[in-house]
Enzyme design. Structure first.
Site, short mmCIF file in Angstrom:
data_model
loop_
_atom_site.label_atom_id
_atom_site.label_comp_id
_atom_site.label_asym_id
_atom_site.label_seq_id
_atom_site.Cartn_x
_atom_site.Cartn_y
_atom_site.Cartn_z
N GLN A 267 -9.22 2.13 0.03
CA GLN A 267 -9.19 2.45 -1.39
C GLN A 267 -10.26 3.47 -1.74
OE1 GLN A 267 -9.26 -1.30 -3.50
NE2 GLN A 267 -7.20 -1.83 -2.83
N GLY B 59 -6.23 -3.57 -7.44
CA GLY B 59 -7.40 -2.77 -7.06
C GLY B 59 -6.98 -1.39 -6.57
N SER C 115 -13.12 1.26 3.77
CA SER C 115 -12.21 0.88 2.69
C SER C 115 -11.21 2.01 2.45
CB SER C 115 -13.00 0.61 1.41
OG SER C 115 -12.14 0.71 0.29
N ARG D 123 -2.82 -14.16 -1.91
CA ARG D 123 -2.89 -14.44 -0.46
C ARG D 123 -3.40 -15.86 -0.18
NH1 ARG D 123 -0.74 -10.05 1.27
NH2 ARG D 123 -1.34 -8.03 0.41
N ARG E 184 -12.79 -14.61 -1.05
CA ARG E 184 -11.91 -15.31 -0.09
C ARG E 184 -12.69 -16.15 0.92
NH1 ARG E 184 -7.26 -10.56 0.40
NH2 ARG E 184 -6.20 -11.18 -1.53
N ARG F 110 1.42 4.28 -3.02
CA ARG F 110 1.18 5.69 -2.72
C ARG F 110 2.42 6.54 -2.94
NH1 ARG F 110 -2.48 2.54 -0.31
NH2 ARG F 110 -4.47 3.38 0.45
N ASP G 64 -6.57 -8.09 5.03
CA ASP G 64 -5.80 -8.93 4.10
C ASP G 64 -5.18 -10.14 4.80
OD1 ASP G 64 -6.44 -7.21 2.08
OD2 ASP G 64 -4.53 -6.14 2.10
N SER H 101 0.83 -1.22 0.00
CA SER H 101 0.00 0.00 0.00
C SER H 101 0.86 1.26 0.00
CB SER H 101 -0.88 0.03 1.26
OG SER H 101 -1.81 -1.01 1.24
#
Ligand code: S3P
Length: 425
Positions: A166, A91, A164, A385, A343, A24, A312, A20
């Site tokens: 995102q 994503g 979220s 994952r 998942r 960024r 995650d 992440s």
């Protein structure tokens, strides 16, 4: 990929950079003025997709392994891409970049691989439309490809139905290009890397409780970023060392941001022996070395506000639950259904294959642990994952684990199997 138990995990390992934070660093570095220097950048396929997208928009990025220089051109320095932007499997790339693209003075189309084209994008299209953005799903199914007609945006407040990062980050980035303050309230706090890093680059951004707000048009200034090790990658080694008797493993330089460290707290509640050493809070993103010793684990309940802080890690936590005494209940995790795979369905299918009693619920799983489990043929469903979770499970199962689609670890941890082999001795 065939994996079977060889030996306890011993020694030490440096965990690759946080995914992440790596994404960024490139995005904000590109929008900043001057050069941003990133060390310990994650060279997984997802982050390379982000680099490729910004190169297509005229940003010069020099990448030598984990060292990256981004020659930013300021908030209005991107140029129109000459072809469709390809986010691959990422994503984070599609959703954050859409927020940026919505405020440009050019049009663009962004898409990704087959999986990405099935993931929900209405969650960003709705709030962006509330900012007067012009963004449409080309196939009309609420998924990528997304067609974005860049324009001046309108500052707004958005009450997000999902916690979220995102979604939150997408809105905040669009907020850089709005005519007034933009704010987002979440039902629980999701990872706050965007807030911390935007502030570090000079943005006017404030957090209070579950709400974050940003004032438009600041000047972002290029800076230096040292990416901590990814706790989501460390999670597989934490779990492996806990499960395999006689293990003692030191994981160096792992990010311990409180919006990401839920797995540590849950492991400790399960009885895990994990010690934090050399804690370093000198940067915006805290990190520490983690000393993990094999432990007898007991079942736990996972639900509520902790879920976004370990979202995650739920696949590998489900593996730990399969070997823990008692019944573990995971709830409030419906988001798992819209990750790189469903998942909940995929973990339920694969845990059953190795002999674990497991029940899927709408928003989680009920896992009965403590039995001797066995190797089986596992389908990763091309979800990194899932592949890593069952590579770890293999170390505590009898027989061999045959992981189909094992190469997908390349998304977030290209050296995963080599690193695992290097500490099993
Ligand atoms: C991410 C946020 C999380 C996480 C994903 C990376 C990010 O997704 O699952 O792997 O970098 O912002 P959501 O924010 O959609 O929960």
């Amino acid at each position: 990929m065939i994996i079977k138990y060889t030996a306890p995990l011993r020694g030490e390992l440096s965990i690759p950079g946080d995914k992440s934070i790596s994404h960024r660093s490139v995005m904000f570095g590109a929008l900043a003025e001057g050069t941003t220097e990133v060390t310990n950048f994650l060279t997984g396929a997802d982050c390379l997709s982000t680099i490729a997208c910004f190169r297509q928009m005229g940003i010069e990025i020099e990448q030598k392994d984990t060292h990256v220089l981004i020659h930013g051109k300021g908030l209005h320095g991107l140029k129109a891409p000459s072809k469709i932007l390809d986010a691959g499997n990422s994503g984070t790339t599609v959703r954050l970049l859409s927020g940026i693209l919505a405020g440009q003075n050019f049009d663009s189309v962004i898409t990704g691989d087959e999986t990405i084209q099935k993931r929900p994008m209405k969650r960003i299209m709705t709030p962006l439309a509330g900012m007067e953005a012009d963004i449409t799903s080309v196939l009309g199914n609420g998924c990528a490809p997304l067609q974005i007609h860049g324009k001046k945006l309108h500052g707004t407040h958005y009450d997000s139905p999902v916690a979220s990062a995102q979604v939150k980050s997408c809105i905040l980035l669009a907020g850089l290009y709005a005519d007034g303050i933009t704010s987002v309230t979440e039902p629980a706090v999701s990872r706050d890397h965007s807030e911390l890093m935007l502030q570090y680059f000079g943005a006017d951004i404030k957090s209070s409780g579950f709400t974050v707000s940003i004032t438009p048009e600041p000047k972002l200034t290029g800076t230096k970023i040292r990416v901590p090790g990814d706790i989501s990658s460390a999670a597989y080694f934490i779990a492996a060392a806990l499960l395999v008797p006689g293990s003692e493993l030191l994981l160096k330089n792992v990010g311990i941001n409180p919006t990401r460290d839920g797995m540590l707290r849950i492991c400790q509640a399960m009885g895990a022996d994990i010690t934090l050493l050399n804690e370093d809070h000198s940067d915006a993103e805290p990190c520490a070395d983690l000393l993990v010793r094999s432990s007898h684990l007991k079942a736990v309940e996972i639900g509520g506000d902790i879920v976004p802080t370990l979202i995650d890690e739920l696949p590998i936590l489900a593996v730990l639950a399969a070997f823990a005494d008692g019944t573990t209940v995971i709830r409030d995790a419906a988001e798992l259904r819209v990750k790189e795979s469903d998942r909940i369905a995929v973990m339920t299918e694969n845990l059953s294959r190795i002999g674990c009693p497991v029940e899927a619920t709408d928003d989680g799983m009920i896992i009965t642990g403590g039995r001797q489990l066995h190797g089986a043929v596992i389908d990763s469903h091309m979800d990194h994952r899932i592949a890593m979770s069952f590579a770890v499970a293999a170390l505590a199962c009898t027989g061999e684990m045959n992981i189909q689609g094992a190469e997908i670890v390349n998304i977030s941890y290209p050296e995963f199997y080599e690193d695992l082999a290097s500490v099993c001795r």
